[in-house]
Design a protein around this motif. Structure first.
Motif, PDB file in Angstrom:
ATOM      1  N   VAL A 172     -13.206 -14.794  18.351  1.00  0.00           N
ATOM      2  CA  VAL A 172     -13.280 -13.685  17.413  1.00  0.00           C
ATOM      3  C   VAL A 172     -14.209 -12.625  17.982  1.00  0.00           C
ATOM      4  CG1 VAL A 172     -13.951 -13.002  15.099  1.00  0.00           C
ATOM      5  CG2 VAL A 172     -12.811 -15.187  15.466  1.00  0.00           C
ATOM      6  N   GLY A 173     -13.725 -11.390  17.995  1.00  0.00           N
ATOM      7  CA  GLY A 173     -14.493 -10.337  18.649  1.00  0.00           C
ATOM      8  C   GLY A 173     -15.040  -9.312  17.678  1.00  0.00           C
ATOM      9  N   ALA A 174     -15.087  -8.063  18.147  1.00  0.00           N
ATOM     10  CA  ALA A 174     -15.658  -6.987  17.344  1.00  0.00           C
ATOM     11  C   ALA A 174     -14.685  -6.567  16.249  1.00  0.00           C
ATOM     12  CB  ALA A 174     -15.954  -5.805  18.258  1.00  0.00           C
ATOM     13  N   GLU A 193      -8.811 -12.376  14.637  1.00  0.00           N
ATOM     14  CA  GLU A 193      -8.763 -13.136  13.376  1.00  0.00           C
ATOM     15  C   GLU A 193      -7.699 -12.575  12.431  1.00  0.00           C
ATOM     16  OE1 GLU A 193     -12.330 -13.024  11.060  1.00  0.00           O
ATOM     17  OE2 GLU A 193     -12.176 -10.887  10.650  1.00  0.00           O
ATOM     18  N   ILE A 194      -7.308 -13.428  11.500  1.00  0.00           N
ATOM     19  CA  ILE A 194      -6.370 -13.010  10.468  1.00  0.00           C
ATOM     20  C   ILE A 194      -7.123 -13.045   9.147  1.00  0.00           C
ATOM     21  CG2 ILE A 194      -4.247 -13.566   9.233  1.00  0.00           C
ATOM     22  CD1 ILE A 194      -3.173 -14.840  11.763  1.00  0.00           C
ATOM     23  N   LEU A 195      -7.222 -11.890   8.511  1.00  0.00           N
ATOM     24  CA  LEU A 195      -7.855 -11.851   7.195  1.00  0.00           C
ATOM     25  C   LEU A 195      -6.745 -11.887   6.153  1.00  0.00           C
ATOM     26  CD1 LEU A 195     -10.386 -11.490   5.415  1.00  0.00           C
ATOM     27  CD2 LEU A 195      -9.920  -9.040   5.469  1.00  0.00           C
ATOM     28  N   GLY A 196      -6.740 -12.945   5.361  1.00  0.00           N
ATOM     29  CA  GLY A 196      -5.694 -13.074   4.343  1.00  0.00           C
ATOM     30  C   GLY A 196      -6.172 -12.512   3.019  1.00  0.00           C
ATOM     31  N   VAL A 197      -5.252 -11.847   2.309  1.00  0.00           N
ATOM     32  CA  VAL A 197      -5.567 -11.342   0.983  1.00  0.00           C
ATOM     33  C   VAL A 197      -4.768 -12.145  -0.027  1.00  0.00           C
ATOM     34  CG1 VAL A 197      -5.548  -9.363  -0.552  1.00  0.00           C
ATOM     35  CG2 VAL A 197      -5.872  -9.033   1.890  1.00  0.00           C
ATOM     36  N   ALA A 198      -5.457 -12.849  -0.877  1.00  0.00           N
ATOM     37  CA  ALA A 198      -4.759 -13.560  -1.943  1.00  0.00           C
ATOM     38  C   ALA A 198      -4.893 -12.741  -3.208  1.00  0.00           C
ATOM     39  CB  ALA A 198      -5.374 -14.938  -2.132  1.00  0.00           C
ATOM     40  N   GLY A 199      -3.873 -12.777  -4.026  1.00  0.00           N
ATOM     41  CA  GLY A 199      -3.950 -12.021  -5.271  1.00  0.00           C
ATOM     42  C   GLY A 199      -2.577 -11.926  -5.890  1.00  0.00           C
ATOM     43  N   VAL A 200      -2.561 -11.816  -7.208  1.00  0.00           N
ATOM     44  CA  VAL A 200      -1.291 -11.622  -7.891  1.00  0.00           C
ATOM     45  C   VAL A 200      -0.835 -10.201  -7.575  1.00  0.00           C
ATOM     46  CG1 VAL A 200      -0.183 -11.527 -10.145  1.00  0.00           C
ATOM     47  CG2 VAL A 200      -1.993 -13.197  -9.712  1.00  0.00           C
ATOM     48  N   SER A 205      -2.907  -3.352  18.064  1.00  0.00           N
ATOM     49  CA  SER A 205      -4.251  -3.930  18.032  1.00  0.00           C
ATOM     50  C   SER A 205      -4.642  -4.259  16.593  1.00  0.00           C
ATOM     51  CB  SER A 205      -5.267  -3.000  18.691  1.00  0.00           C
ATOM     52  OG  SER A 205      -5.376  -1.808  17.966  1.00  0.00           O
ATOM     53  N   VAL A 206      -4.057  -3.552  15.636  1.00  0.00           N
ATOM     54  CA  VAL A 206      -4.270  -3.910  14.231  1.00  0.00           C
ATOM     55  C   VAL A 206      -2.905  -4.073  13.584  1.00  0.00           C
ATOM     56  CG1 VAL A 206      -5.154  -3.139  12.005  1.00  0.00           C
ATOM     57  CG2 VAL A 206      -6.445  -2.639  14.084  1.00  0.00           C
ATOM     58  N   ILE A 207      -2.685  -5.201  12.927  1.00  0.00           N
ATOM     59  CA  ILE A 207      -1.406  -5.431  12.268  1.00  0.00           C
ATOM     60  C   ILE A 207      -1.648  -5.544  10.770  1.00  0.00           C
ATOM     61  CG2 ILE A 207       0.568  -6.984  12.033  1.00  0.00           C
ATOM     62  CD1 ILE A 207      -0.092  -7.976  14.883  1.00  0.00           C
ATOM     63  N   ILE A 208      -0.988  -4.652  10.019  1.00  0.00           N
ATOM     64  CA  ILE A 208      -1.049  -4.740   8.569  1.00  0.00           C
ATOM     65  C   ILE A 208       0.246  -5.411   8.148  1.00  0.00           C
ATOM     66  CG2 ILE A 208      -1.338  -3.455   6.425  1.00  0.00           C
ATOM     67  CD1 ILE A 208      -3.537  -2.680   8.279  1.00  0.00           C
ATOM     68  N   SER A 231      -5.562  -9.163  18.613  1.00  0.00           N
ATOM     69  CA  SER A 231      -5.263  -8.244  17.512  1.00  0.00           C
ATOM     70  C   SER A 231      -6.067  -8.642  16.285  1.00  0.00           C
ATOM     71  CB  SER A 231      -3.782  -8.318  17.133  1.00  0.00           C
ATOM     72  OG  SER A 231      -2.977  -7.989  18.210  1.00  0.00           O
ATOM     73  N   ALA A 232      -6.325  -7.649  15.442  1.00  0.00           N
ATOM     74  CA  ALA A 232      -6.893  -7.931  14.132  1.00  0.00           C
ATOM     75  C   ALA A 232      -5.757  -7.866  13.135  1.00  0.00           C
ATOM     76  CB  ALA A 232      -7.948  -6.883  13.795  1.00  0.00           C
ATOM     77  N   ILE A 233      -5.600  -8.910  12.335  1.00  0.00           N
ATOM     78  CA  ILE A 233      -4.448  -8.949  11.436  1.00  0.00           C
ATOM     79  C   ILE A 233      -4.897  -9.005   9.988  1.00  0.00           C
ATOM     80  CG2 ILE A 233      -2.365 -10.216  10.809  1.00  0.00           C
ATOM     81  CD1 ILE A 233      -2.313 -11.220  13.720  1.00  0.00           C
ATOM     82  N   PHE A 234      -4.329  -8.087   9.221  1.00  0.00           N
ATOM     83  CA  PHE A 234      -4.613  -8.029   7.790  1.00  0.00           C
ATOM     84  C   PHE A 234      -3.359  -8.517   7.089  1.00  0.00           C
ATOM     85  CE2 PHE A 234      -4.896  -5.459   3.788  1.00  0.00           C
ATOM     86  CZ  PHE A 234      -6.072  -5.988   3.318  1.00  0.00           C
ATOM     87  N   LEU A 235      -3.441  -9.675   6.480  1.00  0.00           N
ATOM     88  CA  LEU A 235      -2.240 -10.312   5.941  1.00  0.00           C
ATOM     89  C   LEU A 235      -2.264 -10.301   4.417  1.00  0.00           C
ATOM     90  CD1 LEU A 235       0.279 -12.273   6.305  1.00  0.00           C
ATOM     91  CD2 LEU A 235      -1.394 -14.113   6.070  1.00  0.00           C
TER      92      LEU A 235
END
Ligand SMILES: Nc1ncnc2c1ncn2[C@@H]1O[C@H](COP(=O)(O)OP(=O)(O)OP(=O)(O)O)[C@@H](O)[C@H]1O
Ligand SMILES: [Mg+2]
Lengths: 360, 507
Positions: free
Chosen positions: B254-256, B286-293, B423-426, B454-458
């Motif tokens: 995991v980087g910057a 890293e993959i940042l996951g968003v949980a939510g209805v 480099s960033v994946i939404i 890549s930084a991933i926003f899931l």
């Protein structure tokens, strides 16, 4: 199975042909009812346009401004911009182009080109206004371009009648254009002029533009799905404006070509309707520049056939117009529906099913 | 048991020559939940459209309640007690939810005037009865897709169909909503209704179906009692080969931070504060996951990140540069790619060709175009390769997107968005509607991108997906981040649930 596949593949084309046939049948019926010698009248109508060299010439001359109109319409239409201001752009392009040609003089070899470009720029400016109104303030381009047609008409009429009117002519016409800007009529016995070649060249250019350039791609994607185009990074603001500007340019050129090729002076006391014809052929030709060539020829064929029948038979000119309109209506409706059908069949079906339910 | 529907030897050939159904036969018993599964493009939707009178088969018979039927239109099918929830939703975007729900059966005053109040009452009653909350007076066009899906299901339920067809109804629902839907479906079954249920989530199939029919490449492979097959067996029947699910190893490095979001606020047209100061970071690898209805601000957040919507306040730094106020193209040029939640609205132009869809973010670059001109020859070859790499089932790069199955349309979008070394994946619901085999492929690709830095926003309504892929998880509720989990080891849906529903929040 084979035949079925063939039908499916050429379904659209076959439907267009069927629409034409129905149209012709309805006209035959009308002619039978009103004409004393229906056979002859019909023959004048259907084969008249090809009978003499002069009439073939007529056909091509008639097709030329319609083709320009159709091309001018097709570009904004492909971007899903329902700009119908080409009628005004044609009229104003021709009127101000005439004024320009009469006011300034250039060396002969470039005179005509400069005048055409000027007329094109007038048309482009005319397309810019609804374009920017739509892109900036979401003003519906259908309404604004429609209203602007009136402005164009009266503005053009004013310029010609008050400033460039040839009082010796006895009609309300402008002075005659200087000879270097005439487009050569090159087939003896007809008025076929260089403009028709120019129109066909434009058709191929527009085709190439829409299907092989970046801007053409942007226009088509914006037309298919505005959200998608934005999401993909296309500058839809620019595309919405440019599609109408380029369409307007072609309209302006088309109007001036007509003046330079046929009459050699501005003589439209009424707006000539080529913008509207353009809408018709753009719809019949599914906004595809090369199909629009065919559609323009077809519309011109109906017009000339109607004229011949009107001259040589007992069918009155009003009925000729009615017949023409029936055919055009059928084909346009068919082409129009098949284009939209695509997108809406299923959604429509789902909606209709429920609303019908309430009716029962 | 009675057979309510017999499908006999159905053959469907589309105008482009694709044979979507190659002689399909099976029976559906009355009063059961019958699942239909198969890979993307297997022909499920096609078959359902035939049952519902939208498409006509070239051959074959449909026997419904003992009589052979030929529905000419959906209207016909509806009159005969068949209801359908379509894979791609078909609501009227300009009408409100209540109007959509009561469309065609709207209450009237003196038989003429719409009784809006009563319509809202009816709509409210069903939404309460079936436990699906929907904003009744909002226009459908303003709703995120998950909520539109709820509306569509409610609409079918309200019409009280005897045979209800559900084409991937759960693709965009949260687990809670799915549970509620399943309870409803069980109830309906108890009341004598029959349900055809399509899903790529085999867990769901196991959970509610009595019978399962597996189709592969337009043919029925098996029709069995759901209880007699395991998930794994169903999956193998679907793809016709052995499949293995591998656990995804944690991020190696995991980087910057590549995406830094600070204090984003946004008010929508109705002046509701949809995002109330959202801040987070996603780091390289890293993959940042968003949980939510769905409907708690995710849609707006994603659109703000990608430049499609303007935030009122806050800052977004991508690769060290502020991007607030930048256009979608400028943001894409920073190496951001975006898999949108609603593929039909943003992801594709359905009446354009596949290859035209694949280049919308890169057509202006060399070698896709040279100077003013687009190089279609190159693009055609390039597209053919992408389609192969991403498993897109279609006749050619020249095929129209509208001729693809739902899952294959999704693959076109994914192929485009993951093929430029972003480099960033939404990624908003990246595997929505994709079959198990291809889901694994997309997940693997996301992981490869992650491992390459890549930084991933899931964002996903599917909690399992979030839990399986994410390196860290944040929970969003009502426009705020209410919980952050930096360690996902051993985390389950039960841990996240209370936060997602707003009953609990971190101090
Ligand atoms: N309108 C159409 N024209 C031509 N081909 C089509 C059309 N609709 C579907 N197809 C083709 O028919 C096949 C079956 O498609 P269908 O939509 O039935 O698949 P599906 O099983 O529902 O897949 P998914 O799980 O992806 O939704 C696919 O190869 C698809 O490309
Ligand atoms: Mg499907």
């Amino acid at each position: 199975m084979k035949i079925e596949k063939f039908i499916l593949k050429y379904f659209d084309m076959i439907r267009t042909i069927i629409a034409v046939l129905i149209g012709v049948m309805v006209s035959v019926l009308v002619i039978y009812i009103i004409s004393k010698s229906p056979g002859h009248s019909l023959m004048y109508f259907l084969t008249g346009p090809f009978m003499t060299r002069g009439r073939i010439g007529n056909l091509l001359e008639t097709a030329t401004p319609i083709l320009f109109g159709g091309l001018a319409v097709s570009i904004p239409f492909q971007a899903s911009q329902f700009n119908v201001g080409q009628e005004g752009a044609i009229y104003l392009g021709a009127a101000l182009g005439t004024a320009f040609a009469l006011s300034f003089h250039f060396p002969a070899f470039m005179y005509a080109v400069i005048v055409l470009i000027f007329a094109g720029l007038i048309g482009a400016g005319w397309g810019y206004i609804p374009g920017i109104l739509k892109a900036k303030w979401k003003v519906d381009e259908l309404v604004s371009s429609l209203m602007m047609n009136y402005v164009a008409y009266f503005l053009g009429l004013y310029v010609i009648n008050y400033h460039f009117r040839d009082k010796s002519a006895g009609f309300l016409v402008s002075y005659e254009l200087p000879h270097p800007v005439w487009l050569k009529q090159f087939i003896p016995g007809t008025r076929i002029h260089l403009g028709i070649i120019l129109a066909v060249v434009f058709a191929f250019l527009v085709y190439y533009f829409l299907y092989h350039t970046k801007l053409g791609y942007e226009i088509r994607m914006t037309g298919f799905n505005l959200h998608f185009a934005k999401y993909g990074g296309i500058n839809t603001f620019k595309v919405i404006i440019l599609s109408q500007v380029i369409g307007g340019f072609i309209a302006g050129v088309g109007g001036m070509v007509e003046v330079m090729g046929i009459h050699h002076r501005f003589n439209w006391q009424m707006s000539p309707g080529y913008g509207w014809d353009g809408v018709v052929v753009a719809i019949i030709g599914h906004n595809h520049p090369l199909l629009i060539i065919l559609a323009s020829l077809f519309l011109a064929y109906l017009r000339v056939g109607g004229q011949v029948m009107n001259l040589l038979s007992d069918v009155p000119s009003e009925m000729v117009t009615v017949i023409e309109s029936i055919i055009i209506l059928l084909i346009t409706a068919e082409a129009f529906l098949s284009q939209w059908k695509y997108r809406i069949t299923v959604r429509e079906a789902a909606l209709k099913e429920v609303s019908d339910e309430s009716a029962t | 048991m009675d057979t309510i529907l017999s499908i006999r030897n159905i053959v469907k050939v589309y105008p482009n020559g694709v044979v979507a159904n190659k002689g399909i036969s099976f029976d559906i018993e009355k009063n059961t939940i019958h699942a239909l599964v198969g890979e993307n493009g297997a022909g499920k939707t096609t078959l359902m459209k035939i049952l519902f009178g939208i498409e006509k088969p070239q051959e074959g018979k449909i026997i419904y309640k003992g009589k052979e039927v030929h529905f000419k239109s959906p209207l016909d099918a509806i009159h005969n007690g068949i209801g359908m929830v379509h894979q791609h939703l078909m609501l009227a975007p300009d009408l409100t939810v209540a109007e959509n729900l009561t469309l065609g059966i709207e209450p009237r005053k003196w038989k003429v005037f719409l009784d809006t109040k009563k319509a809202v009452d009816i709509a409210k009653r069903v939404s309460e009865e079936f436990g699906m909350e929907v904003p009744l007076e909002k226009r459908v066009r303003d709703l995120p897709i998950g909520i539109r899906q709820r509306v569509e299901i409610l609409k079918a339920l309200l019409r009280n169909a005897e045979l209800l067809i559900l084409d991937e109804p759960t693709a965009v629902l949260t687990p809670q909503e799915t549970e509620v839907l399943f309870k409803t479906l069980f109830d309906l079954k108890k009341h004598g209704k029959t349900i055809i249920f399509i899903s790529h989530k085999l867990k769901e199939v196991k959970a509610i179906a009595d019978r399962v029919t597996v189709i592969r490449d337009g043919k029925v492979i098996a029709t069995e009692d759901a209880g007699s097959l395991t998930e794994h067996e169903i999956a193998e029947l679907m793809v016709g080969r052995e499949i293995r699910f591998e656990r995804i190893p944690p991020s190696p490095k995991v980087g910057a931070p590549l995406l830094k979001v600070k204090n984003i606020r946004y008010r929508n047209k109705e002046n509701v504060e949809v995002l109330k100061g959202v801040s987070f970071e996603v780091r390289s690898g890293e993959i940042l996951g968003v949980a939510g209805v769905e409907g708690n601000g995710q849609t707006e957040l994603v659109e703000i990140l990608t430049g499609l919507r303007k935030a009122d306040e806050g800052s977004i730094v991508i690769n060290g540069e502020e991007v607030i106020g930048k256009t979608p193209r400028e943001i894409r040029e920073k190496g951001v790619s975006h898999i949108p939640e609603d593929r039909m609205k943003n992801g594709v132009a359905e009446n354009a060709k596949i290859k035209e869809n694949l280049i919308v973010d890169r057509y202006y670059k060399n070698p896709f175009s040279k100077g003013m001109f687009v190089d279609w020859k190159f693009i055609t070859k390039y597209s053919a390769k992408l389609m192969k790499d991403f498993n897109v089932l279609a006749t050619s790069p020249d095929a129209l997107v509208s001729s693809l199955s739902g899952g294959n349309i999704q693959k076109v979008v994914v192929a485009r968005e993951l093929s430029m070394n972003p480099s960033v994946i939404i990624a908003d619901q990246p595997v929505r509607g994709i079959d198990v085999g291809s889901e694994e492929l997309v997940h693997r690709l996301l992981n490869e991108a992650r491992d390459k830095g890549s930084a991933i926003f899931l964002v996903s309504a599917d909690l399992d997906e979030v839990l399986e892929l994410s390196s860290r998880i944040i929970v969003i509720y009502n426009g705020e981040i209410v919980a952050r989990f930096d360690d996902v080891e051993g985390l389950t849906g039960k841990d996240l649930g209370p936060y997602m529903l707003g009953v609990k929040r971190e101090a």
